[in-house]
Motif scaffolding. Sequence first.
Motif, PDB file in Angstrom:
ATOM      1  N   LEU A   1      36.369  51.925  21.531  1.00  0.00           N
ATOM      2  CA  LEU A   1      34.921  51.694  21.618  1.00  0.00           C
ATOM      3  C   LEU A   1      34.186  52.509  20.559  1.00  0.00           C
ATOM      4  O   LEU A   1      33.287  52.013  19.884  1.00  0.00           O
ATOM      5  N   VAL A   2      34.613  53.763  20.397  1.00  0.00           N
ATOM      6  CA  VAL A   2      33.954  54.628  19.416  1.00  0.00           C
ATOM      7  C   VAL A   2      34.230  54.109  18.018  1.00  0.00           C
ATOM      8  O   VAL A   2      33.320  54.000  17.177  1.00  0.00           O
ATOM      9  N   LYS A   3      35.486  53.746  17.756  1.00  0.00           N
ATOM     10  CA  LYS A   3      35.864  53.252  16.426  1.00  0.00           C
ATOM     11  C   LYS A   3      35.062  51.998  16.090  1.00  0.00           C
ATOM     12  O   LYS A   3      34.624  51.812  14.956  1.00  0.00           O
ATOM     13  N   ASN A   4      34.860  51.147  17.077  1.00  0.00           N
ATOM     14  CA  ASN A   4      34.148  49.883  16.847  1.00  0.00           C
ATOM     15  C   ASN A   4      32.629  50.016  16.955  1.00  0.00           C
ATOM     16  O   ASN A   4      31.928  49.017  16.871  1.00  0.00           O
ATOM     17  N   ASN A   5      32.151  51.229  17.213  1.00  0.00           N
ATOM     18  CA  ASN A   5      30.705  51.416  17.421  1.00  0.00           C
ATOM     19  C   ASN A   5      30.229  50.420  18.482  1.00  0.00           C
ATOM     20  O   ASN A   5      29.183  49.783  18.349  1.00  0.00           O
ATOM     21  N   GLN A   6      31.029  50.323  19.520  1.00  0.00           N
ATOM     22  CA  GLN A   6      30.841  49.281  20.532  1.00  0.00           C
ATOM     23  C   GLN A   6      30.022  49.823  21.711  1.00  0.00           C
ATOM     24  O   GLN A   6      30.419  50.817  22.331  1.00  0.00           O
ATOM     25  N   SER A   7      28.926  49.189  22.035  1.00  0.00           N
ATOM     26  CA  SER A   7      28.173  49.631  23.207  1.00  0.00           C
ATOM     27  C   SER A   7      28.992  49.343  24.461  1.00  0.00           C
ATOM     28  O   SER A   7      29.711  48.347  24.537  1.00  0.00           O
ATOM     29  N   PHE A   8      28.910  50.249  25.424  1.00  0.00           N
ATOM     30  CA  PHE A   8      29.688  50.089  26.657  1.00  0.00           C
ATOM     31  C   PHE A   8      28.935  50.712  27.828  1.00  0.00           C
ATOM     32  O   PHE A   8      27.974  51.451  27.640  1.00  0.00           O
ATOM     33  N   ALA A   9      29.393  50.364  29.039  1.00  0.00           N
ATOM     34  CA  ALA A   9      28.821  50.947  30.251  1.00  0.00           C
ATOM     35  C   ALA A   9      29.960  51.458  31.114  1.00  0.00           C
ATOM     36  O   ALA A   9      31.108  51.026  30.958  1.00  0.00           O
ATOM     37  N   MET A  10      29.637  52.384  32.017  1.00  0.00           N
ATOM     38  CA  MET A  10      30.644  52.942  32.935  1.00  0.00           C
ATOM     39  C   MET A  10      30.155  52.715  34.356  1.00  0.00           C
ATOM     40  O   MET A  10      29.051  53.121  34.698  1.00  0.00           O
ATOM     41  N   ARG A  11      30.965  52.041  35.138  1.00  0.00           N
ATOM     42  CA  ARG A  11      30.579  51.796  36.534  1.00  0.00           C
ATOM     43  C   ARG A  11      31.667  52.319  37.469  1.00  0.00           C
ATOM     44  O   ARG A  11      32.829  52.028  37.278  1.00  0.00           O
ATOM     45  N   SER A  12      31.239  53.108  38.455  1.00  0.00           N
ATOM     46  CA  SER A  12      32.187  53.549  39.490  1.00  0.00           C
ATOM     47  C   SER A  12      31.802  52.890  40.801  1.00  0.00           C
ATOM     48  O   SER A  12      32.147  51.747  41.037  1.00  0.00           O
ATOM     49  N   GLY A  13      31.035  53.587  41.671  1.00  0.00           N
ATOM     50  CA  GLY A  13      30.645  52.964  42.945  1.00  0.00           C
ATOM     51  C   GLY A  13      29.553  51.906  42.804  1.00  0.00           C
ATOM     52  O   GLY A  13      29.292  51.148  43.729  1.00  0.00           O
ATOM     53  N   GLY A  14      28.880  51.860  41.660  1.00  0.00           N
ATOM     54  CA  GLY A  14      27.879  50.822  41.396  1.00  0.00           C
ATOM     55  C   GLY A  14      26.633  50.893  42.259  1.00  0.00           C
ATOM     56  O   GLY A  14      25.973  49.893  42.481  1.00  0.00           O
ATOM     57  N   HIS A  15      26.273  52.094  42.724  1.00  0.00           N
ATOM     58  CA  HIS A  15      25.125  52.187  43.638  1.00  0.00           C
ATOM     59  C   HIS A  15      23.789  52.479  42.966  1.00  0.00           C
ATOM     60  O   HIS A  15      22.757  52.439  43.620  1.00  0.00           O
ATOM     61  N   THR A  16      23.775  52.787  41.673  1.00  0.00           N
ATOM     62  CA  THR A  16      22.496  53.098  41.039  1.00  0.00           C
ATOM     63  C   THR A  16      21.618  51.850  40.967  1.00  0.00           C
ATOM     64  O   THR A  16      22.007  50.876  40.316  1.00  0.00           O
ATOM     65  N   PRO A  17      20.450  51.836  41.600  1.00  0.00           N
ATOM     66  CA  PRO A  17      19.635  50.615  41.581  1.00  0.00           C
ATOM     67  C   PRO A  17      18.769  50.531  40.322  1.00  0.00           C
ATOM     68  O   PRO A  17      17.550  50.411  40.408  1.00  0.00           O
ATOM     69  N   ILE A  18      19.431  50.596  39.175  1.00  0.00           N
ATOM     70  CA  ILE A  18      18.740  50.498  37.883  1.00  0.00           C
ATOM     71  C   ILE A  18      19.587  49.596  36.986  1.00  0.00           C
ATOM     72  O   ILE A  18      20.725  49.952  36.654  1.00  0.00           O
ATOM     73  N   PRO A  19      19.057  48.432  36.600  1.00  0.00           N
ATOM     74  CA  PRO A  19      19.828  47.569  35.697  1.00  0.00           C
ATOM     75  C   PRO A  19      20.136  48.325  34.407  1.00  0.00           C
ATOM     76  O   PRO A  19      19.250  48.948  33.828  1.00  0.00           O
ATOM     77  N   GLY A  20      21.405  48.313  33.998  1.00  0.00           N
ATOM     78  CA  GLY A  20      21.770  49.006  32.759  1.00  0.00           C
ATOM     79  C   GLY A  20      22.176  50.453  32.956  1.00  0.00           C
ATOM     80  O   GLY A  20      22.571  51.114  32.009  1.00  0.00           O
ATOM     81  N   ALA A  21      22.096  50.994  34.174  1.00  0.00           N
ATOM     82  CA  ALA A  21      22.593  52.349  34.415  1.00  0.00           C
ATOM     83  C   ALA A  21      24.115  52.336  34.342  1.00  0.00           C
ATOM     84  O   ALA A  21      24.733  53.249  33.798  1.00  0.00           O
TER      85      ALA A  21
END
Length: 509
Positions: free
Chosen positions: A94-114
């Motif tokens: 991801l870093v090499k490709n300058n690739q935007s990414f997201a990290m999701r675990s329990g998925g409870h944050t009620p904010i789109p894009g968190a």
Amino acid sequence: MARSTFDNFKSLTVLCLSVLLAGNSVYAAPPGGYSYNGSCSTLSTIFPKRVSLPGSSNYALQNAEYWDEAAVLSPACISVPSSAADAVLNLALLVKNNQSFAMRSGGHTPIPGAAGTNGGVLLAGDNLTDISLTNLDGVPVAKVGSGLRWIEVYSWLADRNLTTIGGRYATVGVTGSSTGGGISYYRSIHGWIADNIVGFEVVTASGEILLVTANQYPDLYWALKGGSGNFAYFVHFYLKTWPSVPIYGGNVVTDASSVDALVDACASFADQKEGGMLDPLAAVNPTIQYTLDSRQFSGFTNVFYNASVSEAPASVKNFTTIPALGNSSVTGPRTFVSFVNETAIFGNDFRRLFRATSVKSTPEAVRLIQSVFDDQATQLKNIVNGSVTVTYQYMSEAFVQAAHVSGDAIDLQPADGPLIAILLASAWQTPGDDAYLLSFMTSLVEAMDAASKAADLYYPFIFLNDAGIGQQPFPFYGAGKSLPKMKQIAKKYDPLGVFQTLAAGAFKL
Ligand SMILES: Cc1cc2nc3c(=O)[nH]c(=O)nc-3n(C[C@H](O)[C@H](O)[C@H](O)COP(=O)(O)OP(=O)(O)OC[C@H]3O[C@@H](n4cnc5c(N)ncnc54)[C@H](O)[C@@H]3O)c2cc1C
Ligand SMILES: *[C@@H]1O[C@H](CO)[C@@H](O)[C@H](O)[C@H]1NC(C)=O
Ligand SMILES: *[C@@H]1O[C@H](CO)[C@@H](O)[C@H](O)[C@H]1NC(C)=O
Ligand SMILES: *[C@@H]1O[C@H](CO)[C@@H](O)[C@H](O)[C@H]1NC(C)=O
Ligand SMILES: *[C@@H]1O[C@H](CO)[C@@H](O)[C@H](O)[C@H]1NC(C)=O
Ligand SMILES: *[C@@H]1O[C@H](CO)[C@@H](O)[C@H](O)[C@H]1NC(C)=O
Ligand SMILES: *[C@@H]1O[C@H](CO)[C@@H](O)[C@H](O)[C@H]1NC(C)=O
Ligand SMILES: *[C@@H]1O[C@H](CO)[C@@H](O)[C@H](O)[C@H]1NC(C)=O
Ligand SMILES: *[C@@H]1O[C@H](CO)[C@@H](O)[C@H](O)[C@H]1NC(C)=O
Ligand SMILES: *[C@@H]1O[C@H](CO)[C@@H](O)[C@H](O)[C@H]1NC(C)=O
């Protein structure tokens, strides 16, 4: 022991990386970056079984794991690392490709894009679910995969007659709740959830696996306790354990006729001479709801006491004696797991918003916040299946002390005394109501803050785990002193700012 394992891991990682990246520097992205498809197809080649693409059933399942329906976005692919070594390869690419990414675990944050992305790569925790007992720096701990939810951790530990300090609700993710600080039922004795983490296994932006403890990387250890996803990718948590013992607890459900009595109990509980929050074994979590279809108030109070008793201890009795509905049940002695399991409210059939503020802990502060809530909520327009709630989270003087002793980036000041972390939440179903509710919730908190400031009852703190779109928790940490240090530490461990720019997230430094 930990050191040599770590060094071996590091060599293995360097070897894998050099093969994977075939001579390219981990940092050098091609001009303009690689295409998203480039990242997803490379990831699919490296991990044929652990990357899912739109249209597949795995993608559909993994992309549904958000508590807030509005937080479900459209990642280009979903990658599920199974180990620290997998996470290294994912991040390097991801870093090499300058690739935007997201990290999701329990998925409870009620904010789109968190914890989600449109078009980027989603690193989901679904396959980081191992758990075992071990020792770290001589302390018996549970080594817990970052993709686990608290009910899974509690029930695995309970089978071994153990428990740990974690979230109050069954389905909440270990990662987000513990690294945002974290409110547990045991907070008056043990501080934040984060204060009970002996070690973090993380992967840094430069592809190093670090075991972060009070002795190794102490600056990062401090920052991870409250800093959320701003420093590294979490793989495992080393959690202190306690004997699992029978407890007393359950839920009190009240209708409109009992809401005044509930507010009385909430106000009394906050009193610093005789209120229930002075009892360190007690924790209550009262929520008052205004439902828009019925235009009625109701109450839902989660009551907990760490003792093997069958009658309500005096500190929580005001809540258990309120006239309640038939589905209420506060009992004991019972298992902690059976109690927590009653709080499972996972489901993405609602759109949701959170918003946080804080007040000093006094009965007057509760009454003031409640009066602003009552006044504003009743002015809301009709929203199908809509509701708004206010929740009083009592953070006692003992809690502030316990958190302070442990040391974390949140660094609440004992001199400021006890507080109530207020959670405002709303739920609805129609996307067309999103903007209206965001604007309502924003003014609701502004009105509460104006009222509490005027009455000298304001407490300058926004609890990250309950914060909403646009709120900024970090400037409040350590009365303003933590954030500059957190920024330095982020620069040291993530010089390119990968977790500030490439990684999605709700609260950046
Ligand atoms: C029903 C409910 C009950 C709750 N109960 C409690 C409670 O009892 N106590 C409490 O303190 N809070 C509670 N919260 C708030 C909760 O702690 C936060 O919403 C928290 O962010 C959720 O964590 P998560 O892992 O489920 O969420 P996610 O949305 O998956 O992640 C949260 C943040 O962590 C980042 N992240 C996720 N995985 C990683 C990773 N592997 N490495 C690096 N960063 C990562 C994400 O980018 C995101 O910004 C509750 C929330 C809900 C909705
Ligand atoms: C990385 O991507 C960002 C945003 O897309 C862009 O501004 C930046 O120039 C890119 N960097 C490189 C080295 O390609
Ligand atoms: C990825 O590839 C598909 C199919 O070739 C194409 O439709 C899509 O536009 C590509 N997406 C990006 C972001 O390049
Ligand atoms: C992770 O995924 C692989 C491949 O699907 C599977 O064999 C393995 O059991 C999984 N591990 C965990 C911890 O879930
Ligand atoms: C847990 O405690 C019970 C009751 O004391 C005992 O019977 C059981 O053997 C214990 N289990 C473990 C795994 O230690
Ligand atoms: C219970 O409520 C009464 C009446 O409001 C109050 O005086 C008392 O302090 C409360 N008890 C606790 C433990 O909060
Ligand atoms: C709960 O109370 C029991 C009995 O006093 C005690 O042994 C245990 O350590 C407490 N649990 C926690 C997590 O503090
Ligand atoms: C409790 O019962 C009432 C009606 O008796 C119902 O409206 C409410 O949804 C129930 N609440 C819970 C948490 O089960
Ligand atoms: C939680 O409750 C559900 C439904 O009652 C049950 O199926 C599940 O086994 C319980 N889980 C635990 C860990 O007790
Ligand atoms: C409102 O909720 C009910 C029950 O959950 C559901 O049947 C109904 O479809 C919902 N209404 C809308 C407009 O979504």
